[in-house]
Design a protein around this motif. Structure first.
Motif, short mmCIF file in Angstrom:
data_model
loop_
_atom_site.label_atom_id
_atom_site.label_comp_id
_atom_site.label_asym_id
_atom_site.label_seq_id
_atom_site.Cartn_x
_atom_site.Cartn_y
_atom_site.Cartn_z
N THR A 13 -48.25 -78.11 -28.44
CA THR A 13 -47.59 -78.73 -27.29
C THR A 13 -47.74 -77.81 -26.06
OG1 THR A 13 -45.53 -79.65 -26.46
CG2 THR A 13 -45.32 -77.73 -27.86
N ALA A 29 -45.69 -76.97 -22.46
CA ALA A 29 -44.55 -77.20 -21.57
C ALA A 29 -44.37 -75.95 -20.73
CB ALA A 29 -43.29 -77.49 -22.38
N SER A 57 -52.35 -80.22 -14.35
CA SER A 57 -51.78 -81.46 -13.83
C SER A 57 -51.45 -82.37 -15.01
CB SER A 57 -52.75 -82.12 -12.86
OG SER A 57 -54.01 -82.22 -13.45
N THR A 58 -50.60 -83.35 -14.76
CA THR A 58 -50.22 -84.24 -15.86
C THR A 58 -51.43 -85.02 -16.34
OG1 THR A 58 -49.64 -85.90 -14.25
CG2 THR A 58 -47.83 -84.58 -15.09
N ILE A 72 -50.44 -84.47 -24.50
CA ILE A 72 -50.14 -85.01 -23.17
C ILE A 72 -49.30 -84.00 -22.42
CG2 ILE A 72 -48.94 -86.85 -21.93
CD1 ILE A 72 -49.64 -88.65 -24.38
N VAL A 73 -49.74 -83.68 -21.20
CA VAL A 73 -48.93 -82.81 -20.36
C VAL A 73 -48.16 -83.71 -19.40
CG1 VAL A 73 -49.00 -80.98 -18.63
CG2 VAL A 73 -50.57 -80.92 -20.57
N LYS A 74 -46.84 -83.58 -19.41
CA LYS A 74 -46.03 -84.47 -18.56
C LYS A 74 -45.65 -83.79 -17.26
CE LYS A 74 -44.15 -87.39 -22.15
NZ LYS A 74 -43.19 -87.33 -23.23
#
Ligand code: BES
Ligand code: ZN
Length: 487
Positions: free
Chosen positions: A416, A418, A464-465, A485-487
Motif C-alpha cells: 500500500t 499512503a 499523483s493519484t 491505487i494511490v488516493k
C-alpha cells in the motif's frame, strides 16, 4: 507636372512596400528556375551563386509570387534562407536530393502486431473531419495573420487537452518560436521510456495560403489541415491504446511552410546544431483528395529511399486487406515541395507519403476553393492516419520490456502507499526479493529501490493519484506484481 505626380506616387507606393515587407530575401532553388525567373523578371531576382543544380538567390516578394504562380503548372518552389551565407552553404551541401548524406542508419523492423492491429480499429474518420473543419474555420492560417498565430496557440491547447484526457503525464506540448515568421510551430513530445534521446518525428504544416495574400480567405483544408488532422488522430489512437514509446516521439505542426519551409527549416537546423539523434521523420502534407488509382504516393526525391521502402513494407504487412487496405505507388515533386526537405537537408532520414501522384493532386490548393466540401469525407486521410500510427509504433517501439516478466499475482502479499510511504509485506512468499520497481499506469518507472527486505516501509517521492503497478524483483527473476491505487 504629370511626371512629378508619377514620381510622388511611386515614392509613396515604394515606401509602403518597404514598410510592409523587406525588399528582398535569400532563397535557394534549382538553377533552371532561377534562370527562368531571371529572364522573366530580371529586377526580382539576383543569382548569387550556383553549385551543381542548385542556385542561391536574392529574391523580392514579387519575384517569389511570380515563381509561385508558375509552381502549380511547372512544379518548382524555393526555400527561404536566413542570410547570404546560409543560402550559399545550403547549395554546397553535398546532395540535398537524396539519402547519400544521412547522419545515421537505423535498423527498421516490424514486430509490434499486438499493438498496431488493435490501434488501426481505433482511428476515427469523423475526428479527422471535425479537425479539418475546425482549422478551415480560421478563415486564413497565413503565417503573417493573427488567425495563423491563434491557430498555433489553440492547437497547443487541443493537444494538451488530449494528453490530459488520456492521463498522459509523459506528454508535453510547446510552442517553437521562429526568427523568420511571427507564427510559432507547435511540438507535442511523448518522452521515450527507454531511449529518450532518440527521436521519431511526424509532422505537417499548420499555415495556409491563398495566392500568397495574407488577408485572402485561405481555408487550406487539404493543404494542410488534412495533415495536421491526420497526425493528431494517429496520436490520439496511440494514447487510447496506452502506447508508451521506447524512443521519444514528436508530433510537429510547422509554421510558415508556404513561404519556403521556414518553420521546419529552423527546427531541423536547431536539431542538427544540437546533434539531436532523429531516427526518422515522416511528413504528412495533403492527405484528403484521392486523385490517383493508388492510395498513397511516396515522394521519392528529397526523401530517404530506405525509409520510404520501410514505410511501403509497413503497408505490405498491415494494410493488404479490408477494412484497412491501403495501396501505394511512387511519384516525384522535382523540388523540395514540403517540410521533409528541411530534414533531408540536415542529413536526417525523411519520407513523404502523399495523397496522389504529383499532378493528380488537389488542384484547388492555394485558393479559396481548398475546402473540406470538395471531398466531404476524410476516408482517404484515414489511410494516412493508419500509416502514421504504424510508423510511430514500429519505429519508436512499445516499452513492453519493463512489465513483461512473469507475473505472479499473489493475493496474500500486502502493498500500500499512503503519505509517500510504501508499505509492503511479502513474508508469505518463499522467494528472495532483491528490489522493487514502481510503474505508473503508462508504464513509466516512478520508483526503483534495490536491496530491500521482505517486509518494510520505504519513503518515496510524492505521487499523483491513480493506479500504479509494484513489481517486486526476485532472485530467480520471476517477479511478483501488484496493482495499487494511490488516493
Ligand atoms: N502541399 C504543398 C506541396 C505540394 C503541392 C506537394 C503539390 C505536391 C504537390 C506545399 O504546401 C507547398 O505549397 N509547397 C510549395 C513549395 C514550398 C517550398 C513553398 C509549392 O509546392 O509551391
Ligand atoms: Zn501549399
Amino acid at each position: 507636372m504629370r511626371y512629378i505626380i508619377t514620381i510622388f506616387l511611386c515614392l509613396l507606393s515604394c515606401a509602403s512596400i518597404s514598410a510592409q515587407e523587406p525588399a528582398f530575401f535569400y532563397a535557394t532553388m534549382t538553377v533552371h528556375h532561377a534562370e527562368e525567373l531571371s529572364k522573366d523578371a530580371p529586377n526580382e531576382i539576383e543569382i548569387i551563386a550556383t553549385y551543381r543544380n542548385e542556385a542561391a538567390v536574392r529574391l523580392t516578394p514579387t519575384g517569389s509570387h511570380k515563381l509561385h504562380d508558375r509552381i502549380l503548372t511547372h512544379g518548382p518552389g524555393y526555400i527561404h534562407r536566413n542570410s547570404e551565407e546560409d543560402a550559399i552553404s545550403a547549395i554546397r551541401k553535398s546532395n540535398n536530393r537524396s539519402e547519400s548524406n544521412t547522419r545515421a542508419t537505423a535498423n527498421f523492423s516490424i514486430t509490434e502486431d499486438v499493438v498496431v492491429i488493435p490501434t488501426l480499429d481505433l482511428i476515427q474518420t469523423q475526428n479527422i473531419e471535425d479537425h479539418i473543419i475546425e482549422l478551415e474555420n480560421y478563415g486564413t492560417r497565413h503565417h503573417s495573420s493573427s488567425t495563423g498565430t491563434q491557430a498555433a496557440i489553440d492547437l497547443k491547447e487541443k493537444w494538451e487537452a488530449m494528453a490530459l484526457f488520456y492521463n498522459r503525464t509523459d506528454v508535453s506540448v510547446r510552442l517553437f518560436d521562429h526568427t523568420n515568421t511571427g507564427m510559432p510551430s507547435v511540438i507535442l513530445t511523448i518522452e521515450g521510456a527507454e531511449f529518450p534521446d532518440e527521436y521519431v518525428i511526424v509532422g505537417g504544416h499548420l499555415d495556409s495560403t491563398s495566392n500568397q495574400n495574407s488577408t485572402n480567405n485561405a481555408p487550406g483544408a487539404d493543404d494542410d489541415a488534412s495533415g495536421i488532422a491526420t497526425i493528431t488522430e494517429a496520436t490520439r489512437a496511440l494514447f487510447e491504446i496506452g502506447f508508451v514509446p521506447k524512443r521519444t516521439i514528436e508530433v510537429m505542426a510547422y509554421a510558415a511552410e508556404e513561404i519556403g519551409l521556414v518553420g521546419s527549416n529552423e527546427i531541423a537546423s536547431e536539431y542538427a546544431a544540437n546533434n539531436i539523434d532523429v531516427i526518422a521523420v515522416s511528413q504528412f502534407d495533403m492527405t484528403l483528395l484521392n486523385g490517383s488509382s493508388n492510395d498513397v504516393s511516396f515522394i521519392t526525391d528529397f526523401t530517404n529511399s530506405d525509409l520510404t521502402s520501410y514505410m511501403m513494407s509497413l503497408l505490405d504487412h498491415y494494410n493488404t486487406e479490408a477494412p484497412h487496405q491501403v495501396t501505394y505507388s511512387t511519384s516525384v515533386c522535382n523540388y523540395g515541395c514540403s517540410d521533409h526537405a528541411s530534414w533531408t537537408e540536415q542529413g536526417y532520414m525523411a519520407a513523404f507519403p502523399f495523397e496522389a501522384n504529383f499532378g493528380q493532386h488537389n488542384n484547388q490548393i492555394h485558393t479559396t476553393g481548398d475546402t473540406f466540401s470538395l471531398t466531404n469525407t476524410a476516408s482517404h486521410a484515414t489511410k494516412f492516419a493508419k500509416l502514421c500510427a504504424e510508423f510511430l509504433i514500429e519505429v519508436a517501439k512499445n516499452d513492453n520490456t519493463a512489465l513483461s516478466t512473469d507475473d505472479i499475482i499473489a493475493s496474500s502479499i500486502f502493498v500500500t502507499i499512503a503519505d509517500n510511504i510504501l508499505t509492503y509485506d511479502l513474508s508469505s512468499t518463499t522467494k528472495d526479493i532483491i528490489g522493487i520497481r514502481l510503474y505508473s499506469i503508462e508504464g513509466k518507472e516512478v520508483a526503483n529501490v534495490s536491496n530491500i527486505s521482505k517486509q518494510d516501509q520505504i519513503r518515496i517521492a510524492p505521487l499523483s493519484t491513480g493506479v500504479y503497478i509494484a513489481s517486486f524483483i526476485s532472485q530467480d527473476n520471476t517477479n511478483i506484481t501488484k496493482k495499487l491505487i494511490v488516493k
